[in-house]
Design a protein around this motif. Sequence first.
Motif, PDB file in Angstrom:
ATOM      1  N   GLU A 133     -11.003   3.987   1.373  1.00 52.04           N
ATOM      2  CA  GLU A 133     -10.497   4.471   0.090  1.00 52.04           C
ATOM      3  C   GLU A 133      -9.057   4.916   0.241  1.00 52.04           C
ATOM      4  OE1 GLU A 133     -12.902   7.725  -1.176  1.00 52.04           O
ATOM      5  OE2 GLU A 133     -14.604   6.444  -1.724  1.00 52.04           O
TER       6      GLU A 133
ATOM      7  N   THR B  90       0.863  -1.178   0.000  1.00 49.14           N
ATOM      8  CA  THR B  90       0.000   0.000   0.000  1.00 49.14           C
ATOM      9  C   THR B  90       0.900   1.228   0.000  1.00 49.14           C
ATOM     10  OG1 THR B  90      -0.074   0.065   2.413  1.00 49.14           O
ATOM     11  CG2 THR B  90      -1.772  -1.221   1.306  1.00 49.14           C
TER      12      THR B  90
ATOM     13  N   VAL C 105      -7.656  -1.839   2.910  1.00 44.93           N
ATOM     14  CA  VAL C 105      -7.584  -2.568   1.633  1.00 44.93           C
ATOM     15  C   VAL C 105      -8.652  -3.669   1.589  1.00 44.93           C
ATOM     16  CG1 VAL C 105      -6.207  -4.248   0.322  1.00 44.93           C
ATOM     17  CG2 VAL C 105      -5.159  -2.120   1.105  1.00 44.93           C
ATOM     18  N   TYR C 106      -8.776  -4.413   2.693  1.00 39.42           N
ATOM     19  CA  TYR C 106      -9.732  -5.529   2.677  1.00 39.42           C
ATOM     20  C   TYR C 106     -11.153  -5.005   2.522  1.00 39.42           C
ATOM     21  CZ  TYR C 106     -11.966  -9.929   3.498  1.00 39.42           C
ATOM     22  OH  TYR C 106     -12.738 -11.056   3.345  1.00 39.42           O
TER      23      TYR C 106
ATOM     24  N   GLN D 233     -12.027  -2.210   1.118  1.00 42.51           N
ATOM     25  CA  GLN D 233     -12.171  -1.600  -0.206  1.00 42.51           C
ATOM     26  C   GLN D 233     -12.265  -2.643  -1.325  1.00 42.51           C
ATOM     27  OE1 GLN D 233      -9.208   1.416  -0.814  1.00 42.51           O
ATOM     28  NE2 GLN D 233      -9.684   1.738  -2.978  1.00 42.51           N
ATOM     29  N   HIS D 234     -11.504  -3.710  -1.223  1.00 42.94           N
ATOM     30  CA  HIS D 234     -11.392  -4.659  -2.338  1.00 42.94           C
ATOM     31  C   HIS D 234     -11.971  -6.029  -2.015  1.00 42.94           C
ATOM     32  CE1 HIS D 234      -8.738  -1.879  -4.515  1.00 42.94           C
ATOM     33  NE2 HIS D 234      -8.094  -1.691  -3.384  1.00 42.94           N
ATOM     34  N   ARG D 235     -12.789  -6.149  -0.963  1.00 43.01           N
ATOM     35  CA  ARG D 235     -13.156  -7.482  -0.478  1.00 43.01           C
ATOM     36  C   ARG D 235     -13.854  -8.330  -1.526  1.00 43.01           C
ATOM     37  NH1 ARG D 235     -16.425  -3.693   1.609  1.00 43.01           N
ATOM     38  NH2 ARG D 235     -18.645  -4.035   1.891  1.00 43.01           N
TER      39      ARG D 235
ATOM     40  N   ASP E  16     -13.096  -8.543  -4.642  1.00 43.63           N
ATOM     41  CA  ASP E  16     -12.133  -9.059  -5.621  1.00 43.63           C
ATOM     42  C   ASP E  16     -11.062  -9.940  -4.994  1.00 43.63           C
ATOM     43  OD1 ASP E  16     -13.380  -7.508  -7.633  1.00 43.63           O
ATOM     44  OD2 ASP E  16     -12.277  -5.741  -6.907  1.00 43.63           O
ATOM     45  N   LEU E  17     -11.016  -9.958  -3.665  1.00 42.37           N
ATOM     46  CA  LEU E  17      -9.962 -10.720  -3.002  1.00 42.37           C
ATOM     47  C   LEU E  17     -10.466 -12.115  -2.644  1.00 42.37           C
ATOM     48  CD1 LEU E  17      -8.562  -7.949  -0.623  1.00 42.37           C
ATOM     49  CD2 LEU E  17      -7.442  -8.915  -2.639  1.00 42.37           C
TER      50      LEU E  17
ATOM     51  N   ARG F 152      -2.357   4.417  -4.848  1.00 39.53           N
ATOM     52  CA  ARG F 152      -2.954   3.125  -5.170  1.00 39.53           C
ATOM     53  C   ARG F 152      -2.265   1.993  -4.422  1.00 39.53           C
ATOM     54  NH1 ARG F 152      -1.152   0.164 -10.549  1.00 39.53           N
ATOM     55  NH2 ARG F 152      -1.692  -1.459  -9.077  1.00 39.53           N
ATOM     56  N   ASP F 153      -2.922   0.829  -4.455  1.00 41.13           N
ATOM     57  CA  ASP F 153      -2.383  -0.382  -3.836  1.00 41.13           C
ATOM     58  C   ASP F 153      -1.797  -1.271  -4.929  1.00 41.13           C
ATOM     59  OD1 ASP F 153      -3.443   0.366  -1.264  1.00 41.13           O
ATOM     60  OD2 ASP F 153      -5.412  -0.212  -2.022  1.00 41.13           O
TER      61      ASP F 153
END
Lengths: 494, 494
Positions: free
Chosen positions: B13, A50, A101-102, A104-106, A108-109, B19-20
């Motif tokens: 966010e 990150t 991150v988790y 935000q992107h849960r 897609d993960l 970005r990550d």
Amino acid sequence: MSKPKKTPRPKAETPKGFRDYFGSEVSERKAMLDAIAAVYHRYGFDALETSAVETVEALGKFLPDVDRPNEGVFGWQEADDEGKGDWLALRYDLTAPLARVYAQHRNDLPTPYRRYAMGPVWRNEKPGPGRFRQFYQCDADTVGSGSVAADAEICAMLADTLEEVGIPRGDYIVRVNNRKVLNGVLETMGLHDAGQRDAVLRTIDKFDKVGAAGVRELLTTGRKDASGAFIDGVGLSDVQAEPVLAFLTSKAAGVTQTLENLRAAVGDSEAGAQGVDELQDIAALLGAQGYGPDRIDIDPSVVRGLGYYTGPVFEAELTFEILDEKGRKRQFGSVAGGGRYDDLVKRFTGQAVPATGVSIGVDRLLAALREKGRMNSTTSGPVVVTVMDKSRMADYQAMVAELRQAGIRAEVYLGNPKNFGNQLKYADRRGSPIAVIEGGDEHAAGVVQIKDLILGAKIAESATLEQWKERPSQFEVPRVDLVTKVREILESQA
Amino acid sequence: MSKPKKTPRPKAETPKGFRDYFGSEVSERKAMLDAIAAVYHRYGFDALETSAVETVEALGKFLPDVDRPNEGVFGWQEADDEGKGDWLALRYDLTAPLARVYAQHRNDLPTPYRRYAMGPVWRNEKPGPGRFRQFYQCDADTVGSGSVAADAEICAMLADTLEEVGIPRGDYIVRVNNRKVLNGVLETMGLHDAGQRDAVLRTIDKFDKVGAAGVRELLTTGRKDASGAFIDGVGLSDVQAEPVLAFLTSKAAGVTQTLENLRAAVGDSEAGAQGVDELQDIAALLGAQGYGPDRIDIDPSVVRGLGYYTGPVFEAELTFEILDEKGRKRQFGSVAGGGRYDDLVKRFTGQAVPATGVSIGVDRLLAALREKGRMNSTTSGPVVVTVMDKSRMADYQAMVAELRQAGIRAEVYLGNPKNFGNQLKYADRRGSPIAVIEGGDEHAAGVVQIKDLILGAKIAESATLEQWKERPSQFEVPRVDLVTKVREILESQA
């Protein structure tokens, strides 16, 4: 490019609490991070990087150390069109960004999501000796699994990692405790007042420093500390304080006995019983993989982070002794810690997501390895080709090009070549193993002089005249044999 | 641990412009940085890692891009006891910190000091598509050598680096120009007014975009740009503008002719002649090491940074064509640049210290390699051991422990094991090559099922029934042969 010359010269200084890392300091840390990453990767964890900057909103206030001041981060406000934007800050650990991150992107993960992360974090704290405001962390976490198998795996991975970076079995111990057992203890004590529970938790956190007797004083009537100042007690009676002390000191010679002691300490509490069951499962899972209590042990005296985590907590300690600044023997102590925390993602999504993980203090671990002399010193300076005739620079460059193509670290001396002594001083300062010399006579004869600087230094230090004669440290070889002879000397030095 | 629940949930966010990076994005960049560091190290450069934070005073305003606003950094004020401390900021490049380090530690560093540095830098700029406010740089600099041999070496190292990371000879060119030649041109033109010289420098910087005709317009009466807006000219006559254009377009088929054209362009200027001599020396030094104009070429059309650097400037371009977002062919363009700058350390010490260096745009170089399909995709997901019976977790953990000890990336499924389909979906999402299955029947019989997920996917996609029969994608093997069979399948997939 005209520059105003009125302003005073800027000071060439790092900001307070920051420092620079040179040469082998950088490469030794890099080698350690690489070794740790290899273990994490083998365990199925994926890399995540990150950015250093997060919104203050996303970072929140989730520092493990409850005593930290709120202003513990480096932050600033973004300037938007109206001049007032989001507050941004440098990350203070790698866990808060993982939660963001988790969340935000849960979608897609994968679930569970296992990730590792390594990099600097920043703390806006008063710097002290050896305490810096930027330092490295190296984390691995499993998000989305509530199984104690995930906790056990983190412990096993931690043990493997320590051995991989050079801490042999017997020189470390991973100790495991469980917040739920403590909750059970507090429950049996009938301690339902939130304020009093928090006071007990804070007190337990001092067990490392003040020991059982100190904790007893702090839980009851209070205690005079080393400076003579009196610290108020929590106000429990001796009888009330007893279960907490029983919990903290329940470690026995064997795991079975330790677990029995804990079962006694939690009494009728269901939460407490569940906590003991979890510790039992962890010990069983680890035992089946060959991680016995000599490497990973159930130990209720681990208190660091007990107020922060929600389930199992772990801590890795190095058990060998070092001498402290006053020459006293002491154990090296903690180099990694972690545990289960189920609330971090909930901040963002409203849904509790179970998570468990570990953070390795890379700089402390490096210090430990240096302390034990287990760092292979990487003093591999370059072969230095000296400059005897400035107009023949192209020839010298061709020599280093040949050496480099053979994979040998090499460079031409690029300072002022007038004073040859300075060239050898430079080679010395670089830790060069070899100097190459080609003056006009050598060039005409098609030869080069190759000086073994390591052997030369040894001879200068200690050898008798006889030895000197037997082992010359300077060789004249045909120019075409340069690479061969350099390699031969490097091998003799290894 | 009571939490106030009144505040709204924070947004999950990244701040705008950040970005990550996930999994292979991280490991591919790491592999590239490692490869670059290996070349830099072989050339005798030492690692240096400074902190992300510097005083604003030390950073100064030395950005190469003269058009940048002053507020291009992320900065904040330290709170000291009176509430007003130093202004700190995140570094915007790796050169300003190097100047600070050299000024601070010059008595302890070797001279010349060759260092490399790699890491993120931060720019407080408006983010755009593909433009981030944190990105990686990867620099190498030689401080304390005024010799053009140092410049030549940087160019050779740059060429070696590009080939090392996977850009083959012929697909890149390192182009070299010299600010001193331009100074000579301005001198012969009789352009002594500083303001007018700066205007000419700024105009030259647009040569890449507007070409020779555009530069001629901008140097004389002005030019209408693509949007229809009129840009005022510098006000030179056509005759006055001529030497500048001669300089920019003096590249000929051979180096000798190019240098002759430059000698003509600088006329009687001593500075100019010195600049041409330097280019000639650089070409000769490189030629002697086998770096011909197919790899490193003298090219006066390189203008990027010409206003910033004080001597030779270099730029590495990738010459292969890619399709842009509109499907048009264009060259990939610049991935690295650098040059000689002799004033950075002077800010601190008052003494000019010669320095030369290069900065590689790692993210652009990664994009180029992906574009060419030259990135070995690192989709090495873990072997996933599925969970058929929750109570036998210890057995499954023992399996992955065996696989890991054999160096094979492996993990147990740690999500809710109830739905077996979810376990296979998870393996798919992780890019797992193999799934291991051991239900009750298998356990009783002492065997395990091993599923080749790569082959399975291929068969599902395209195979006929015949092929399916011939090449099974699932194997039953004795439990003791688990590691052997998994390794065999992994090798067949490679």
